[in-house]
Structure formats: C-alpha cells, structure tokens
Scaffold this motif. Structure first.
Motif, short mmCIF file in Angstrom:
data_model
loop_
_atom_site.label_atom_id
_atom_site.label_comp_id
_atom_site.label_asym_id
_atom_site.label_seq_id
_atom_site.Cartn_x
_atom_site.Cartn_y
_atom_site.Cartn_z
N ILE A 10 0.86 -1.18 0.00
CA ILE A 10 0.00 0.00 0.00
C ILE A 10 0.89 1.23 0.00
CG2 ILE A 10 -1.97 -1.09 1.12
CD1 ILE A 10 -1.03 0.15 3.74
N PRO A 11 0.41 2.32 -0.57
CA PRO A 11 1.22 3.54 -0.56
C PRO A 11 1.24 4.15 0.84
CG PRO A 11 -0.85 3.92 -1.69
CD PRO A 11 -0.80 2.46 -1.36
N PHE A 12 2.41 4.58 1.24
CA PHE A 12 2.58 5.23 2.54
C PHE A 12 3.11 6.63 2.29
CE2 PHE A 12 4.63 5.53 6.84
CZ PHE A 12 3.45 5.45 7.56
N ARG A 20 0.92 -4.39 3.81
CA ARG A 20 -0.23 -4.00 4.65
C ARG A 20 -0.02 -4.34 6.12
NH1 ARG A 20 -5.48 -5.85 1.13
NH2 ARG A 20 -5.40 -4.14 -0.34
N TRP A 21 0.60 -5.48 6.38
CA TRP A 21 0.74 -5.90 7.78
C TRP A 21 1.67 -4.98 8.56
CZ3 TRP A 21 5.29 -7.34 10.09
CH2 TRP A 21 6.36 -7.61 9.25
N LEU A 22 2.48 -4.16 7.88
CA LEU A 22 3.38 -3.25 8.57
C LEU A 22 2.76 -1.88 8.89
CD1 LEU A 22 6.86 -3.66 6.86
CD2 LEU A 22 6.23 -4.17 9.20
N LEU A 23 1.55 -1.62 8.39
CA LEU A 23 0.96 -0.30 8.56
C LEU A 23 0.86 0.16 10.01
CD1 LEU A 23 -0.22 2.20 7.19
CD2 LEU A 23 -2.45 1.09 7.31
N PRO A 24 0.35 -0.64 10.95
CA PRO A 24 0.28 -0.14 12.34
C PRO A 24 1.64 0.20 12.92
CG PRO A 24 -1.00 -2.16 12.10
CD PRO A 24 -0.27 -1.96 10.82
N TYR A 25 2.65 -0.59 12.58
CA TYR A 25 4.00 -0.33 13.08
C TYR A 25 4.59 0.93 12.44
CZ TYR A 25 3.19 -5.15 14.38
OH TYR A 25 2.64 -6.30 14.87
N ALA A 26 4.33 1.10 11.15
CA ALA A 26 4.83 2.30 10.47
C ALA A 26 4.19 3.56 11.04
CB ALA A 26 4.56 2.19 8.97
N LEU A 27 2.91 3.51 11.35
CA LEU A 27 2.24 4.67 11.94
C LEU A 27 2.81 4.98 13.33
CD1 LEU A 27 -1.43 3.96 10.85
CD2 LEU A 27 0.10 5.72 9.95
N ALA A 28 3.13 3.94 14.09
CA ALA A 28 3.74 4.15 15.41
C ALA A 28 5.11 4.80 15.27
CB ALA A 28 3.85 2.82 16.16
N ASP A 31 4.67 8.54 14.36
CA ASP A 31 4.30 9.33 15.54
C ASP A 31 5.48 9.52 16.49
OD1 ASP A 31 1.77 9.90 14.77
OD2 ASP A 31 0.77 8.58 16.21
N PHE A 32 6.26 8.46 16.66
CA PHE A 32 7.45 8.54 17.51
C PHE A 32 8.44 9.57 16.97
CE2 PHE A 32 11.87 6.95 17.84
CZ PHE A 32 12.09 7.23 19.17
N LEU A 33 8.67 9.54 15.66
CA LEU A 33 9.62 10.47 15.07
C LEU A 33 9.12 11.91 15.10
CD1 LEU A 33 10.85 8.38 12.02
CD2 LEU A 33 12.08 8.84 14.16
N GLN A 34 7.82 12.10 14.87
CA GLN A 34 7.27 13.46 14.88
C GLN A 34 7.28 14.05 16.28
OE1 GLN A 34 3.41 13.12 13.07
NE2 GLN A 34 4.23 13.43 11.01
N ALA A 35 7.00 13.25 17.29
CA ALA A 35 6.95 13.76 18.65
C ALA A 35 8.32 13.81 19.29
CB ALA A 35 6.01 12.91 19.51
N GLY A 36 9.22 12.98 18.81
CA GLY A 36 10.55 12.94 19.41
C GLY A 36 10.57 12.27 20.77
N ILE A 39 6.89 8.07 24.13
CA ILE A 39 5.53 8.12 24.70
C ILE A 39 4.48 8.22 23.59
CG2 ILE A 39 4.00 9.44 26.23
CD1 ILE A 39 6.18 7.97 27.71
N ALA A 40 4.82 8.84 22.48
CA ALA A 40 3.87 9.02 21.39
C ALA A 40 3.46 7.70 20.76
CB ALA A 40 4.46 9.94 20.32
N ALA A 41 4.30 6.68 20.87
CA ALA A 41 4.00 5.37 20.28
C ALA A 41 3.20 4.48 21.22
CB ALA A 41 5.28 4.68 19.87
N VAL A 42 3.01 4.87 22.46
CA VAL A 42 2.31 4.02 23.43
C VAL A 42 0.89 3.68 23.00
CG1 VAL A 42 1.42 3.93 25.80
CG2 VAL A 42 3.77 4.66 25.38
N PRO A 43 0.06 4.63 22.54
CA PRO A 43 -1.29 4.24 22.09
C PRO A 43 -1.26 3.23 20.94
CG PRO A 43 -1.16 6.61 22.35
CD PRO A 43 0.22 6.08 22.50
N HIS A 44 -0.29 3.35 20.05
CA HIS A 44 -0.18 2.39 18.95
C HIS A 44 0.18 1.01 19.47
CE1 HIS A 44 -0.51 5.43 15.81
NE2 HIS A 44 0.27 6.19 16.56
N VAL A 45 1.11 0.96 20.40
CA VAL A 45 1.53 -0.33 20.96
C VAL A 45 0.37 -0.98 21.70
CG1 VAL A 45 3.08 -1.43 22.63
CG2 VAL A 45 3.95 0.33 21.09
#
Length: 96
Positions: A10-12, A20-28, A31-36, A39-45
């Motif tokens: 899928i396009p990212f 496709r199976w990597l999408l949730p991890y890629a979004l986490a 978010d981690f990189l944007q927030a620095g 803690i930003a990845a905790v809801p994804h995990v």
C-alpha cells in the motif's frame, strides 16, 4: 484488509510502498519520530497488543479446541437487543 492479503503493498508517506501488515508499526514509528518521544507510540503499541489479544482469543483458541470466552453473555445480548430485534425496514402502521 491486511488479514486477507497481508503481503500486498500500500502507498505510505512520501511514495513509500509498504506491506499492509506493517501499517500499524509504520504509523507508530511516524508518531514517535514526529513527537521525538517514545511516549507518542504508546497508544499504537496498546492497540497492536489489543488486536493481537482479540484475534488470538476469538480465532486461534477456538480453532485449537478451546472456548470462545470473549463472546458477549446472553444477559447482555438480551439487554441490548431485546427479545426480538425490531424490523426497521417494514412500513409503519397507518393511522385510521
């Protein structure tokens, strides 16, 4: 969906193609990189863990011969659905 064809790409962001199976991890990771902060990845995990828990207990355990203990209890079904679910597609009675 990722369960039907997990290896389809899928396009990212920025034109990257990911499975496709990597999408949730890629979004986490995004978010981690944007927030620095990790803690930003905790809801994804938490979401990933909850999804694995649900999938394992609703699909894998019953296939191995175990019970499906995540089903809603009958008292809750009766409370929410009533005795007979209403048919919203039938015509209302006309007043005389």
């Amino acid at each position: 969906s990722s369960r039907i064809d997990p290896l389809a790409t899928i396009p990212f962001q920025f034109g990257l193609q990911i499975p496709r199976w990597l999408l949730p991890y890629a979004l986490a990771v995004v978010d981690f990189l944007q927030a620095g902060s990790p803690i930003a990845a905790v809801p994804h995990v938490v979401g990933i863990l909850a999804g694995h828990f649900y999938s394992f207990n609703r699909i894998t355990v019953p296939l191995m011969g175990g019970g499906d203990w995540l089903k809603a209890p009958n008292w809750l079904k009766r409370r929410l659905d009533g005795e007979a679910p209403p048919n919203y597609m039938e015509e209302p009675e006309k007043k005389k």
